[in-house]
Design a protein around this motif. Structure first.
Motif, PDB file in Angstrom:
ATOM      1  N   ILE A 396       0.832  -1.200   0.000  1.00 54.08           N
ATOM      2  CA  ILE A 396       0.000   0.000   0.000  1.00 54.08           C
ATOM      3  C   ILE A 396       0.871   1.256   0.000  1.00 54.08           C
ATOM      4  O   ILE A 396       0.514   2.288  -0.585  1.00 54.08           O
ATOM      5  CB  ILE A 396      -0.940  -0.003   1.229  1.00 54.08           C
ATOM      6  CG1 ILE A 396      -2.030  -1.069   1.041  1.00 54.08           C
ATOM      7  CG2 ILE A 396      -1.581   1.361   1.435  1.00 54.08           C
ATOM      8  CD1 ILE A 396      -2.892  -1.280   2.259  1.00 54.08           C
ATOM      9  N   GLN A 397       2.036   1.177   0.607  1.00 57.46           N
ATOM     10  CA  GLN A 397       2.915   2.335   0.743  1.00 57.46           C
ATOM     11  C   GLN A 397       3.781   2.584  -0.486  1.00 57.46           C
ATOM     12  O   GLN A 397       4.471   3.605  -0.563  1.00 57.46           O
ATOM     13  CB  GLN A 397       3.815   2.161   1.971  1.00 57.46           C
ATOM     14  CG  GLN A 397       3.043   2.089   3.277  1.00 57.46           C
ATOM     15  CD  GLN A 397       3.926   1.780   4.469  1.00 57.46           C
ATOM     16  OE1 GLN A 397       5.143   1.734   4.338  1.00 57.46           O
ATOM     17  NE2 GLN A 397       3.312   1.557   5.623  1.00 57.46           N
ATOM     18  N   ILE A 398       3.786   1.670  -1.473  1.00 58.58           N
ATOM     19  CA  ILE A 398       4.593   1.867  -2.676  1.00 58.58           C
ATOM     20  C   ILE A 398       3.898   2.875  -3.591  1.00 58.58           C
ATOM     21  O   ILE A 398       2.791   2.653  -4.066  1.00 58.58           O
ATOM     22  CB  ILE A 398       4.804   0.524  -3.412  1.00 58.58           C
ATOM     23  CG1 ILE A 398       5.532  -0.469  -2.497  1.00 58.58           C
ATOM     24  CG2 ILE A 398       5.584   0.738  -4.707  1.00 58.58           C
ATOM     25  CD1 ILE A 398       5.703  -1.844  -3.107  1.00 58.58           C
ATOM     26  N   ARG A 399       4.534   4.006  -3.818  1.00 57.18           N
ATOM     27  CA  ARG A 399       3.901   5.089  -4.585  1.00 57.18           C
ATOM     28  C   ARG A 399       3.659   4.691  -6.035  1.00 57.18           C
ATOM     29  O   ARG A 399       2.611   5.018  -6.608  1.00 57.18           O
ATOM     30  CB  ARG A 399       4.779   6.336  -4.524  1.00 57.18           C
ATOM     31  CG  ARG A 399       4.866   6.958  -3.142  1.00 57.18           C
ATOM     32  CD  ARG A 399       5.681   8.244  -3.177  1.00 57.18           C
ATOM     33  NE  ARG A 399       5.735   8.873  -1.843  1.00 57.18           N
ATOM     34  CZ  ARG A 399       6.387  10.002  -1.582  1.00 57.18           C
ATOM     35  NH1 ARG A 399       7.032  10.632  -2.584  1.00 57.18           N
ATOM     36  NH2 ARG A 399       6.386  10.501  -0.375  1.00 57.18           N
ATOM     37  N   SER A 400       4.629   4.019  -6.642  1.00 66.65           N
ATOM     38  CA  SER A 400       4.457   3.627  -8.054  1.00 66.65           C
ATOM     39  C   SER A 400       3.291   2.665  -8.215  1.00 66.65           C
ATOM     40  O   SER A 400       2.550   2.716  -9.206  1.00 66.65           O
ATOM     41  CB  SER A 400       5.745   2.980  -8.572  1.00 66.65           C
ATOM     42  OG  SER A 400       6.073   1.819  -7.817  1.00 66.65           O
ATOM     43  N   PHE A 401       3.107   1.784  -7.249  1.00 62.19           N
ATOM     44  CA  PHE A 401       1.981   0.838  -7.292  1.00 62.19           C
ATOM     45  C   PHE A 401       0.657   1.588  -7.174  1.00 62.19           C
ATOM     46  O   PHE A 401      -0.307   1.294  -7.893  1.00 62.19           O
ATOM     47  CB  PHE A 401       2.138  -0.175  -6.163  1.00 62.19           C
ATOM     48  CG  PHE A 401       1.029  -1.183  -6.095  1.00 62.19           C
ATOM     49  CD1 PHE A 401       0.782  -2.045  -7.157  1.00 62.19           C
ATOM     50  CD2 PHE A 401       0.229  -1.284  -4.970  1.00 62.19           C
ATOM     51  CE1 PHE A 401      -0.240  -2.980  -7.089  1.00 62.19           C
ATOM     52  CE2 PHE A 401      -0.795  -2.202  -4.897  1.00 62.19           C
ATOM     53  CZ  PHE A 401      -1.026  -3.055  -5.963  1.00 62.19           C
ATOM     54  N   ARG A 402       0.626   2.583  -6.284  1.00 60.82           N
ATOM     55  CA  ARG A 402      -0.601   3.358  -6.116  1.00 60.82           C
ATOM     56  C   ARG A 402      -0.912   4.181  -7.355  1.00 60.82           C
ATOM     57  O   ARG A 402      -2.070   4.339  -7.733  1.00 60.82           O
ATOM     58  CB  ARG A 402      -0.452   4.278  -4.907  1.00 60.82           C
ATOM     59  CG  ARG A 402      -1.637   5.202  -4.676  1.00 60.82           C
ATOM     60  CD  ARG A 402      -1.403   6.084  -3.468  1.00 60.82           C
ATOM     61  NE  ARG A 402      -2.533   6.973  -3.237  1.00 60.82           N
ATOM     62  CZ  ARG A 402      -2.597   7.853  -2.248  1.00 60.82           C
ATOM     63  NH1 ARG A 402      -1.585   7.949  -1.389  1.00 60.82           N
ATOM     64  NH2 ARG A 402      -3.657   8.618  -2.108  1.00 60.82           N
TER      65      ARG A 402
END
Length: 778
Positions: A396-402
């Motif tokens: 959840i904390q991975i910016r690229s994933f979000r």
């Protein structure tokens, strides 16, 4: 059991034969034949033929009982299944799986339908036997044959026929006795099983209600409380017995519910043939390069993998109450199939998360299959759910994933939240809720990932069909796919959300309650005056109309006609599509009325009153209303289009049932009645695209090297990013006089809203070019 009529007939014939042996020979009483003529040998042979035909019917009728063995085998399997279910409910197992309870309910419904079918078949067989018995009973009324048995002299002349009759009689009597006994036993067995099925159905329904209520209570000890000695070990042999029972139930379920999945296999085969046909036709025309610009990631020439993905994604629509082992197997197969796809398209870090998720997915069924003690199983589930929560929080904390995978990011949030609830429920003894939340978390995330591929797969399949049709019809290869993708995405996303919602609600054990509530709401009758209708009928009416509108709107895409200039010359296809759309709308309207249950007589009265109203002065209102419907369905103009209607020019701001609104360049809003819109000439600058043609005309002094100037002007114009490169820039040079030439320049602008800016930029650039080259303009 009924006493066979054949036995009575044999006793009667035998008695007649004995009496005839003691009585003196006498002439035949011809009064038995209804006339004064004495019976001939041919009359007696005809009588024998009639009896033989009746006797021959018995083996023919009994041989038509083709389903008896099949019913016997099914009843044997049903007995074993019913014994397992009775044993399950008699054991009063508090941890009875909700998924399996739902499967038991579906299985019992299927068994009940099967027993009803068997009852009808057996009653039909029994009726056939009764008809044969009746025909045999009627033989005793034949006075001709009774006279023959009383006359010894006549009997002596028909000894071969009498011997044949005895043989046929014994065979028929044996068949009737045996089949009567079999049918009576089977009918009794079907009735008994039907009663057991009904009782188990009540128990299953009660167990589901109890499980739903018990889920919110303390079912087990808190996880930190010591367990009693009796609860530490499962009973010996219980695990193996439970696994065998699960396998037997699942096997019977799938054997008897194959019809639910028949349509699913048909869809899969049709999808494979469809994709393969389009690739083969493009390869045959040597036009595979025409689909390179689409950059297909999932659709291939032999779409074995994607066909399986399609089938497994649609499976929940056809069998949402399937056993847990079926759901787990299909979902895991889907994940395995998608793994090589994700390996190619996902970043390494995200793909590692997918691999960890698959391991966690396998952990739950492994725990269940091992048959661990309940306390140890609870600890294992807590470990599983905690690991899932930790992994979820990390991703959840991975910016690229979000940023790049917004949908999956929300799915991971839901996955983490449900696993957190599962941990808390397990610790505080709510084992059923813990199992529900844990399973729902896994399936919700897996289904979200697979459905994201499903949506893109179907979009690519339709784009392949559009391009294939255009190539086969010799249309231009290039077309604007942005709007088509957007429309397809909206429609297919609705289907994907529906599938996800079914899986999600089923795992949460709220699907049945939700569907029951909707049925009650939709089936509720609403009375207004003397008319009554249901909400479901209205929704069904509107749903059919909406689907018909969607189909008539996009059916042309299937044939390569996306509304651009390419199909203008194909008047035959345009005419056929127009008729098809009209027929589709009319049939949809009639079907919607029939399916919704709306009273046709009331609709007729309304239409009649409307006709009277039109005649009394409502022509203008009706004209605007009908014109509004035409504008909505036919779409000669859309919201956002730049149009000219009569002397009015502007962008379409709103299209209503009665009127439409134009926004002019000065900011004024012009409201036009829909009747006036259709009655006037409409110039739509953005109907099929936003392109606009720009023309320049110059007069210059005679050019020494006209070809070089022409090429340099083309390069100068093409350098502007708003000029369409696919359409050729036209530059025409003609002599006006011996010293003066005219230069006509025409090119296409990508966006009609930027025509003024592009005109100014290129006009200035051309004049600067003329000035640099020393070309004199006039």
């Amino acid at each position: 059991m009924k006493k066979p009529i054949l036995l009575l007939l044999l006793i009667a014939l035998t008695s007649s034969f004995v009496l005839a042996q003691k009585a003196p020979p006498r002439a035949v009483d011809t009064t038995l034949f209804g006339d004064n003529n004495q019976a001939t040998r041919s009359d007696y042979l005809a009588g024998f033929e009639k009896v033989f035909q009746t006797m021959n019917k018995v083996p023919l009728v009994t041989s038509s009982f083709t389903r008896v063995q099949d019913i016997q085998a099914h009843l044997k399997d049903a007995d074993s299944i019913l014994e397992i279910l009775k044993d399950r409910f008699a054991g009063n197992d508090k941890s009875l799986n909700i998924r399996n309870l739902q499967m038991y309910q579906s299985l019992l419904e299927e068994l009940d339908n099967t027993m009803n079918e068997f009852g009808k078949v057996l009653n039909g067989y029994d009726q056939k036997l009764d008809d044969v018995r009746k025909e045999i009973r009627d033989l005793r009324k034949d006075t001709l044959m009774r006279g023959l048995f009383r006359d010894s002299a006549l009997r002596a002349t028909f000894i071969p026929q009498l011997q044949t009759l005895r043989t046929k009689f014994r065979r028929a009597d044996s068949l009737v006795k045996a089949n009567t006994a079999i049918l009576n036993d089977l009918k009794a067995k079907v009735s008994t099983d039907a009663i057991v099925i009904e009782e188990l159905g009540y128990q299953t329904e009660e167990a589901l209600k109890t499980a739903g209520g018990r889920a919110f209570t303390k079912e087990r000890l808190f996880l930190w409380e010591p367990v009693t000695a009796q609860g530490r070990r499962p009973p010996p042999g219980g695990f193996k017995k439970s696994v065998n029972a699960e396998q037997q139930l699942a096997s019977y379920y799938f054997r008897n519910t194959r019809s639910k999945r028949s349509l699913l296999w048909i869809i899969g085969i049709a999808f494979f043939v469809w994709i393969n046909y389009n690739f083969r036709s493009l390869k045959k025309l040597n036009k595979l390069s025409a689909i390179k610009e689409f950059d297909f990631k999932y659709v291939k020439a032999l779409p074995w993998l994607m066909t399986c993905v399609l089938i497994l994604n649609l499976a929940p629509l056809f069998d949402h109450n399937a056993p847990a082992i079926y759901i787990e197997t299909t979902q895991f197969m889907l994940m395995v199939l998608l793994t090589p796809v994700f390996y190619k398209i996902l970043p390494r870090q995200i793909f590692m998360g997918w691999g960890l998720f698959m391991l966690l997915f396998l952990f739950l069924p492994i725990i269940r299959v091992l048959g661990l003690p309940i306390r140890l199983m609870r600890y294992a589930n807590v470990v599983h759910d905690l690991v899932a929560v930790v992994i979820g929080l990390l991703y959840i904390q991975i910016r690229s994933f979000r940023k790049e995978y917004r949908l999956m990011w929300w799915a991971v949030i839901l996955y983490t939240f449900l696993n957190t609830l599962a941990v808390l429920m397990n610790i505080f003894g709510r084992v059923t809720l813990s199992q529900i939340f844990s399973a729902t978390a896994v399936y919700a995330l897996a289904q979200a990932a697979s459905l994201s591929i499903f949506v893109q797969l179907v979009i690519e399949a339709f784009l392949l069909q559009i391009q294939g049709s255009r190539i086969r019809k010799r249309y231009p290869e290039h077309f604007d796919v942005a709007d088509i993708k957007k429309s397809l995405f909206r429609f297919i996303s609705v289907l994907a959300v529906l599938i996800w919602a079914i899986v999600f609600s089923t795992n949460l054990n709220i699907y049945d309650a939700f569907s029951t509530g909707l049925k009650a709401l939709f089936q509720a009758s609403i009375v207004i005056g003397s008319s009554s209708f249901t909400i479901g009928g209205v929704v069904l009416f509107l749903g059919i109309i909406w689907i018909a509108n969607f189909l008539q709107k996009y059916i042309a895409y299937f044939f390569g006609d996306i509304g651009d200039d390419a199909a203008f010359d194909d008047k035959g296809q345009r005419s056929r599509l127009l008729v098809t759309r009209l027929i589709l709308l009319v049939l949809a309207f009639l079907l919607a009325i029939s399916a919704s249950g709306l009273p046709v007589d009331k609709i007729t009265v309304i239409l009649g009153a409307l006709g009277v109203g039109i005649g009394l002065g409502l022509q203008s209102i009706v004209n605007n209303f009908v014109s509004g419907i035409i504008l909505i369905f036919d779409r000669p103009l859309r919201i956002g289009d730049t149009v000219e209607i009569g002397s009015k020019k502007g962008r379409v701001k709103e299209i209503g049932i009665r009127s439409s609104t134009l926004l002019t360049e000065d900011g004024a809003e012009v409201i036009l009645p829909n009747g006036d819109v259709l009655s006037k000439e409409i110039t739509n600058w953005t109907l099929s695209n936003n392109n606009a043609r720009i023309n320049f005309n110059y007069k210059v002094a005679k050019l020494e090297d006209a070809a070089t100037v022409k090429q340099e002007l083309k390069d100068l114009i093409a350098a502007n990013d708003q000029v369409m490169a696919r359409r050729e820039i036209e530059i025409i040079m003609n002599f006006v006089s011996a010293t003066v030439m005219s230069v006509r320049i025409a090119f296409w602008c990508r966006d009609i809203m930027k025509v003024s800016v592009v005109e100014a930029e290129i006009n200035n650039a051309i004049y600067n070019y003329f000035e640099q080259k020393g070309i004199v303009t006039q």
